[in-house]
Structure formats: structure tokens, C-alpha cells
Enzyme design. Structure first.
Site: not given
Length: 467
Positions: A221, A255
Site C-alpha cells: 500500500e 496517502c
């Protein structure tokens, strides 16, 4: 499941001993039972509730982040994930019957999920509880054991994660390995059955390379520069509000935050004014005094983000305070593809606004760059939005909002290319920590001779009909 093997006469380190103990515990079959998995998830939820105040206080010490936001963006989402998993786990773990082709009749076929074994979870510092414990929920649900490595960057939060895990699970089941990059390096040198990493692309490549040494499956991720298209038919009242919230929450250290904005040059003035007004409305004339605005996590990241601010392009904000690690919510205009802030993921409270004159050219420029983790389109219509989403590749996209897709347990979260490999959340998290076995059950009779020599013409004609 592969047992840890050491060269002769080489003593085990503490981490190697724990990995070995977890391998033995996994092989006992204890973690595979449905009742056991549910009990562990309930225990984890109860402990998160007990540690809730410590979590909020730790995040405040690390980021000066308000308790409301810690619950909104971390703790509440963990509760939601556990509840959803508990409601659906029996179904996820059940055998799934599939059709059997004509050539294999009479037979029955099914698919069965099984845990990988000993998993390694490396968390991120920006949302230290969510991005560390969220994959742990999936690992437990799938029946694995886990070594959890929280990021050492958010110091107090890492300690809180360790306290939670140590007080909840025996170390042969779930263990928290605290420490700096040297601990991560030692962990990556070991053989795991699954590795789950959350962080930046540079470290992601190191993790991927280490996993390749043992052919270990990975989920990465990562991040990247997530664009937001502000189209001429956007709602000019609500769009700045949603952008300011999504970009500057946690001081931009998110993010999936919008990394930069693309707006037609005609509409740039009203977008800029809307952004400025919304920043002042939320944080007041001096955001340094706002209780709702976080700080940069440490001096190194403060220095990196500060260097991305081109003072000649500051539309609003731009103030910094190194002692307090404070960077004001900053809007840069007009940004270009050559600017320093456009060469890397910003990961801070700096928002470049890039004007364009040609819509198709703007899409083409985004298309030339690494695929983002998220994409945002602000538009009341369908046609332009569909064109953007059809032509661009991304992890996830939202029309007319930011970040909120993270809270939808029915949607997978994950990137593509530089923004990640694989995904998780809900059933997708269970899948990330599971291997799916294909099983066919055939009776011992009848056994036609068609597949055995001699290979005759009539057998070949029959075979063509069966396959």
C-alpha cells in the site's frame, strides 16, 4: 507453511525465536478455527476501546492532532472494520461450490480459503493506529499469526500500538516488533508466508525485493500524487470546502489526499478565493492558533516539505515555524509540471493549483505520470467525469468529495503500479491474507477409458465434444 531454517551453529535472535514459535503455533491449527478468530477480533475491539484515550493522547503528542480527528480517521474506522468482519466471517470462510465441467462429471468442485501462515505487517506513521491495526484485523480474520512492525517515526503512537498488542495477544500469536529501520531489515531477512507493507514507493521496492528472495506474496500500500480535477460545472460553494478538508486534515500527511488541483484557467480565480476563504473559516486568520490543525511529524519531514514551497507562487499561507514543526495551509499558484512540488508526493499542507487551457491535454499530462492511489473529480455532470475516469488508471476515485471512500468497507483500497500492489478492506483484506485452494471430489468409479491409450479416432472425436 515453511519452517525457519538457520545455518549450523548460528544462534537464533529474539525475532527469529518468535517467528519460529509462531510457525509452531500456526501449525497447531489453533488460529484456523472460526470461533477462535471471532474471539480474537472481539478481544481486539475491546482493547482498542480500552486504549482509546491513550491512542488519542499519543497522536496528539506526535502530531498535535485533535482527538475528534483521531477517532474520525482512525479509531472509528477500526471499529467499523471489525464489526463488518464479524458479521461476514462465517460466509467468507465457507467452502464455495463451483460448477464442474462436462469432461469431469460425475464430480463436485469447490474453493476453500486457507490462511497463509506467519505474516509480517509493516505499518505507516501518518495514521499509526489505522494503518497498522487495520491489516492486522484482516490477518486475524483469515487465520494467520502476525509480526507487527509499527513505524518508529510516530514515537508515542508506536509505543501505544505495542502496549495494545502486548496486553491483548500472546507473542506466539501476535507480536509487536518495535524499533528503527534496523529491526525492519532484520525482519525482512526472514522467511514469512505473507508480507503487508504500508509506506512510500522507495521503501516498498526494498520490501518487494526482500520478499522475492523467498517468493513471499506481498501487498504494498504505497502512495503517489493524487490529482483532483475541478471542472467548470463544479459546485463552487461546496468544492473548496471538501478540498480544504481532504487536503489539510492531518496537515496533509494522508496517502490519499489530493496532491494537486487541475482547474481551467478561467475558473482559477474563484477556486483560489474559495480555498482561501475556507481555510480562514476553518482555522481562522492564523492557523497556527487553530486547535484543529496538526503539525508535521518530525524535523526531517518538516524540512523536506518546507523546501517544496516556492515563495514566489504562494497565493495564501506559506508561514513556517521550525521549532513547532508548523507549516501553514499553503496554496501555490500557478503551479507547473516542472515545479519542485510536482516532482514528488508532497505529504504535507501544501496544495499546488495548476491551470489548464485544454481539457484533453490536462488528462494526457496526468496519464504520462505514475498511476495515482486516488483520483478526484469535481463536476455536476457525467460526460467529463466519465472521460477522466475511463482514460486514467488509479486505485480509487470519487466524484465531488475526497478521502471518504476509505470508510466504505465494500470498496477495496489499493494502488496500481507505483501506488501499490494488491488491496484490502473488508472481504478484500480477508482475501489479501488468504490462499484459495481448488478442490475436486471424484468418485472412484466409473472410470471411462477415453483418456488412456490407445488414442483412437473415435476417442479424439468424443474428446472434442467434451472439452
Amino acid at each position: 507453511m515453511r519452517l525457519l531454517k538457520l545455518p549450523k551453529n548460528q544462534p537464533m535472535s529474539e525475532l527469529q525465536k518468535i517467528i519460529s514459535d509462531q510457525q509452531i503455533y500456526f501449525q497447531s491449527g489453533t488460529t484456523k478455527g472460526l470461533t477462535f478468530r471471532k474471539e480474537q477480533l472481539k478481544k481486539l475491539k475491546s482493547q482498542i476501546s480500552r486504549f482509546e484515550e491513550q491512542f488519542c493522547s499519543s497522536v496528539y503528542e506526535d502530531f498535535k492532532k485533535p482527538h475528534f480527528e483521531t477517532f474520525e480517521t482512525e479509531i472509528g474506522l477500526l471499529y467499523s472494520e471489525i464489526d463488518f468482519t464479524l458479521r461476514n466471517l462465517e460466509q467468507w470462510t465457507s467452502k464455495r461450490t463451483v460448477e464442474t465441467n462436462l469432461a469431469n462429471l460425475p464430480a463436485r468442485s469447490y474453493i476453500q480459503a486457507e490462511p497463509f501462515g506467519v505474516s509480517l505487517i509493516i505499518g505507516a506513521w501518518n495514521y499509526p493506529f489505522l494503518l497498522t491495526l487495520h491489516p492486522l484485523i484482516s490477518a486475524i480474520a483469515a487465520g494467520n499469526t502476525a509480526i507487527v512492525k509499527p513505524s518508529e517515526v510516530a514515537i508515542k503512537s508506536s509505543e501505544a500500538v505495542s502496549d495494545l498488542i502486548q496486553s491483548t495477544f500472546p507473542k506466539e500469536y501476535v507480536f509487536c516488533a518495535q524499533g528503527d529501520h534496523s529491526v525492519a531489515q532484520e525482519l525482512l531477512a526472514q522467511r514469512f508466508d505473507k508480507i503487508f507493507f504500508t509506506g512510500g514507493p522507495a521503501v516498498g521496492k526494498i520490501v518487494y525485493k526482500a520478499a522475492a528472495e523467498h517468493l513471499t506474496p506481498v501487498t504494498l500500500e504505497l502512495g503517489g500524487k493524487s490529482p483532483a480535477f475541478i471542472l467548470p460545472d463544479a459546485n463552487w460553494k461546496t468544492t473548496p470546502k471538501k478540498l480544504v478538508w481532504g487536503k489539510f486534515i492531518n496537515a496533509g500527511q494522508t496517502c490519499v489526499a489530493p496532491d494537486y488541483l487541475l482547474v481551467h484557467e478561467r475558473d482559477a480565480p474563484k477556486l483560489l478565493e474559495g480555498l482561501k476563504m475556507q481555510i480562514e473559516k476553518i482555522h481562522g486568520p492564523n492557523p497556527a492558533e487553530s486547535e484543529a490543525f496538526s503539525r508535521i511529524v518530525n524535523d526531517r519531514h518538516f524540512e523536506r516539505v518546507s523546501k517544496l514551497i516556492d515563495k514566489s507562487k504562494v497565493y495564501c499561507g506559506g508561514q513556517i515555524d521550525a521549532e513547532k514543526r508548523y507549516i501553514a495551509p499553503t496554496v501555490l499558484y500557478p503551479a507547473t509540471w516542472e515545479d519542485a512540488c510536482m516532482q514528488e508526493e508532497i505529504f504535507g499542507p501544501v496544495l499546488p493549483v495548476m491551470p489548464y487551457s485544454d481539457f484533453d491535454s490536462a488528462i494526457d499530462e496526468v496519464k504520462k505520470r505514475p498511476k495515482p492511489l486516488a483520483l478526484y473529480v469535481f463536476s455536476k455532470g457525467r460526460k467529463a467525469r466519465k472521460k477522466i475516469m475511463d482514460q486514467l488508471s488509479f486505485g480509487a476515485a470519487i466524484q465531488n468529495d475526497t478521502l471518504v471512500h476509505f470508510a466504505n468497507v465494500h470498496l477495496p483500497l489499493g494502488g496500481v503500479g507505483d501506488s501499490g500492489i494488491g488491496n484490502y478492506h473488508g472481504k478484500y483484506g480477508f482475501d489479501a491474507f488468504s490462499h484459495y485452494k481448488s478442490v475436486m471430489l471424484r468418485p472412484s468409479w466409473p472410470e471411462p477409458n477415453i483418456k488412456y491409450p490407445p488414442y483412437t479416432n473415435w476417442k479424439q472425436r468424443l474428446l472434442r465434444k467434451l472439452i
